[in-house]
Design a protein around this motif. Structure first.
Motif, mmCIF file in Angstrom:
data_model
loop_
_atom_site.group_PDB
_atom_site.id
_atom_site.type_symbol
_atom_site.label_atom_id
_atom_site.label_comp_id
_atom_site.label_asym_id
_atom_site.label_seq_id
_atom_site.Cartn_x
_atom_site.Cartn_y
_atom_site.Cartn_z
ATOM 1 N N LEU A 174 0.806 -1.282 0.001
ATOM 2 C CA LEU A 174 0.098 -0.151 0.120
ATOM 3 C C LEU A 174 0.957 1.264 0.119
ATOM 4 O O LEU A 174 0.458 2.437 -0.623
ATOM 5 N N ILE A 175 1.966 1.349 0.680
ATOM 6 C CA ILE A 175 2.827 2.443 0.754
ATOM 7 C C ILE A 175 3.279 2.733 -0.590
ATOM 8 O O ILE A 175 3.319 3.808 -1.218
ATOM 9 N N PRO A 176 4.072 1.555 -1.218
ATOM 10 C CA PRO A 176 4.586 1.839 -2.448
ATOM 11 C C PRO A 176 3.534 2.472 -3.511
ATOM 12 O O PRO A 176 3.758 3.266 -4.472
ATOM 13 N N LEU A 177 2.292 1.814 -3.356
ATOM 14 C CA LEU A 177 1.109 2.368 -4.278
ATOM 15 C C LEU A 177 1.075 3.654 -3.806
ATOM 16 O O LEU A 177 0.753 4.562 -4.946
ATOM 17 N N ALA A 178 0.774 4.128 -2.867
ATOM 18 C CA ALA A 178 0.628 5.573 -2.536
ATOM 19 C C ALA A 178 1.927 6.393 -2.969
ATOM 20 O O ALA A 178 1.506 7.481 -3.539
ATOM 21 N N LEU A 179 3.045 5.955 -3.063
ATOM 22 C CA LEU A 179 4.041 6.799 -3.269
ATOM 23 C C LEU A 179 4.272 6.942 -4.786
ATOM 24 O O LEU A 179 4.549 7.823 -5.256
ATOM 25 N N TRP A 180 3.920 5.743 -5.545
ATOM 26 C CA TRP A 180 3.731 5.764 -6.875
ATOM 27 C C TRP A 180 2.653 6.570 -7.594
ATOM 28 O O TRP A 180 3.015 7.684 -8.394
ATOM 29 N N GLY A 181 1.630 6.647 -7.048
ATOM 30 C CA GLY A 181 0.537 7.839 -7.422
ATOM 31 C C GLY A 181 0.854 9.171 -7.068
ATOM 32 O O GLY A 181 0.607 10.126 -7.982
ATOM 33 N N PHE A 182 1.739 9.276 -5.889
ATOM 34 C CA PHE A 182 2.147 10.379 -5.621
ATOM 35 C C PHE A 182 3.026 11.315 -6.558
ATOM 36 O O PHE A 182 2.925 12.455 -6.816
ATOM 37 N N LEU A 183 4.137 10.443 -6.920
ATOM 38 C CA LEU A 183 5.166 10.657 -7.889
ATOM 39 C C LEU A 183 4.515 10.972 -9.254
ATOM 40 O O LEU A 183 5.045 11.840 -9.916
ATOM 41 N N MET A 184 3.662 10.103 -9.592
ATOM 42 C CA MET A 184 3.175 10.261 -11.001
ATOM 43 C C MET A 184 2.220 11.829 -10.911
ATOM 44 O O MET A 184 2.317 12.610 -12.281
ATOM 45 N N TRP A 185 1.585 11.944 -10.118
ATOM 46 C CA TRP A 185 0.909 13.472 -9.823
ATOM 47 C C TRP A 185 1.760 14.752 -9.707
ATOM 48 O O TRP A 185 1.583 15.602 -10.645
ATOM 49 N N ARG A 186 2.935 14.447 -9.115
ATOM 50 C CA ARG A 186 4.032 15.662 -9.084
ATOM 51 C C ARG A 186 4.644 15.483 -10.420
ATOM 52 O O ARG A 186 4.971 16.773 -10.815
ATOM 53 N N ASN A 187 4.694 14.369 -11.109
ATOM 54 C CA ASN A 187 5.608 14.536 -12.493
ATOM 55 C C ASN A 187 4.410 15.195 -13.591
ATOM 56 O O ASN A 187 5.159 15.867 -14.388
ATOM 57 N N ALA A 260 8.912 17.028 2.888
ATOM 58 C CA ALA A 260 7.956 16.372 3.486
ATOM 59 C C ALA A 260 7.727 14.925 2.972
ATOM 60 O O ALA A 260 7.327 14.132 3.629
ATOM 61 N N THR A 261 7.936 14.689 1.668
ATOM 62 C CA THR A 261 7.754 13.428 1.011
ATOM 63 C C THR A 261 8.759 12.493 1.850
ATOM 64 O O THR A 261 8.526 11.348 1.973
ATOM 65 N N VAL A 262 10.133 13.022 1.775
ATOM 66 C CA VAL A 262 10.946 11.900 2.379
ATOM 67 C C VAL A 262 10.963 11.889 3.794
ATOM 68 O O VAL A 262 11.144 10.693 4.256
ATOM 69 N N GLY A 263 10.393 12.858 4.474
ATOM 70 C CA GLY A 263 10.318 12.760 5.930
ATOM 71 C C GLY A 263 8.932 11.727 6.078
ATOM 72 O O GLY A 263 9.202 10.945 7.030
ATOM 73 N N THR A 264 8.120 11.715 5.309
ATOM 74 C CA THR A 264 6.908 10.725 5.490
ATOM 75 C C THR A 264 7.295 9.200 5.384
ATOM 76 O O THR A 264 6.871 8.407 5.742
ATOM 77 N N ILE A 265 8.175 9.244 4.384
ATOM 78 C CA ILE A 265 8.657 7.849 3.925
ATOM 79 C C ILE A 265 9.662 7.275 5.017
ATOM 80 O O ILE A 265 9.477 6.064 5.655
ATOM 81 N N VAL A 266 10.554 8.026 5.652
ATOM 82 C CA VAL A 266 11.260 7.761 6.797
ATOM 83 C C VAL A 266 10.450 7.555 8.148
ATOM 84 O O VAL A 266 10.508 6.432 8.915
ATOM 85 N N LEU A 267 9.436 8.389 8.337
ATOM 86 C CA LEU A 267 8.591 8.139 9.411
ATOM 87 C C LEU A 267 7.536 6.836 9.259
ATOM 88 O O LEU A 267 7.571 6.199 10.386
ATOM 89 N N LEU A 268 7.024 6.642 8.281
ATOM 90 C CA LEU A 268 6.109 5.320 8.158
ATOM 91 C C LEU A 268 7.103 4.037 8.265
ATOM 92 O O LEU A 268 6.743 3.166 8.741
ATOM 93 N N HIS A 269 8.410 4.276 7.722
ATOM 94 C CA HIS A 269 9.270 2.947 7.816
ATOM 95 C C HIS A 269 9.678 2.721 9.269
ATOM 96 O O HIS A 269 9.752 1.941 9.808
#
Length: 311
Positions: A174-187, A260-269
């Motif tokens: 689920l986390i990779p799916l959300a991150l992939w969607g976020f990167l596509m949106w920011r792209n 914020a993106t990198v911080g969220t990735i580290v926080l969830l991990h």
């Protein structure tokens, strides 16, 4: 001055006659493509970005890999379609595991290990191994903590397997799916953002969890200080793999959004690691009922508790 005859177009002789007159002459055919030097780029490189661009790959390499992936065009309901996701050998899996355990500073994990052939074999079995390792180690830790107490009766908690499987597989998908969607949106908002595929992101997250397998085995040691030192060490190794992979992808975005993106990735991990340690290994001890001690004269002595009189 040149005469009129000099300005006229002249037909060249036949190639055979030219070669007969000058055997050492070099001929070029107009049908042959002109080779362009590889070191010529259409745009200037910013200073200090050549290494990152090399790690992330150029547009030409991405197009080549995209065209190479289009060759595997099997329908999704066939076995051949899913077989491509597990098309790796033992040496590739071991190499990717080593890259996740010993990250190289400044190196992109996707570019070095994953982009040539992303797989689901390693992430699937790493998550499955981690699920059973955490569940079994949690039961053994609970057994060793209460070992020697006369009132303790060991009962294996099989529900820990299902809880660990739900938490780990939900995190790894689920986390990779959300991150992939976020990167596509920011792209779509920022053109310079490098977008990873969903399979590449799942592959990175799956291999980054391998360090927790030996860590979960060492969590059996009934010392809280040792356990927290181990979880911090594992979190630094696996978290660095995620940071060095996804920071180059969002660095050209807005500064606050990138941080914020990198911080969220580290926080969830970190929440996954701390949550597994707190739930499976540092659970509060249960209060057991007081034992019934038989007396020598045949009577039974019980430890009575004061009871408030009824009205």
């Amino acid at each position: 001055m040149a005469t009129v005859d000099d300005l006229k177009f002249q037909e060249f002789d036949d190639a055979a006659n030219l070669l007969a007159a000058n055997p050492d002459a070099t001929t070029i055919s107009i049908d042959e493509p002109v080779e362009i030097p590889k070191n010529q780029h259409g745009r200037l490189q910013e200073p200090g970005r050549e290494e990152d661009d090399e790690l992330l790959g150029t547009d030409d390499s991405d197009k080549t890999e995209l065209l190479a992936g289009q060759k595997k065009s099997a329908p999704f309901w066939t076995f051949e379609y899913y077989q491509t996701f597990f098309d790796v050998d033992t040496y590739q899996v071991l190499d990717r595991i080593k890259g996740s355990v010993f990250p190289v500073p400044g190196k992109n994990f996707v570019r070095l290990y994953i982009r040539s052939n992303p797989d689901l074999y390693g992430p699937f079995w790493i998550c499955a191994t981690l699920v059973f390792t955490i569940a079994v180690s949690g039961n053994l830790s609970n057994f060793f903590i209460h070992l020697g107490k006369p009132t303790y009766h060991y009962v294996p908690e099989f529900r820990k397997v299902s809880i660990a499987a739900t938490a780990i597989y939900a995190y790894a998908w689920l986390i990779p799916l959300a991150l992939w969607g976020f990167l596509m949106w920011r792209n779509s908002k920022v053109m310079n953002i490098v977008s990873y595929s969903f399979l590449e992101i799942v592959c990175v997250y799956g291999y980054s969890l391998f360090i927790y397998i030996p860590t979960a085995i060492l969590w059996i040691i009934p010392q809280k200080v040792v356990r927290w030192v181990l979880v911090l060490f594992s979190l630094c190794l696996s978290g660095s793999v995620l940071v060095m992979t996804f920071w180059p992808a969002v660095r050209d975005d807005n500064r606050r959004i990138a941080l914020a993106t990198v911080g969220t990735i580290v926080l969830l991990h970190a929440l996954l690691a701390v949550g597994c340690l707190a739930y499976f290994f540092d659970a509060p001890e249960l209060d057991f009922p007081a034992p019934i001690i038989p007396a020598h004269n045949g009577t039974v002595n019980k430890i009575t508790m004061p009871v408030s009189p009824s009205v």
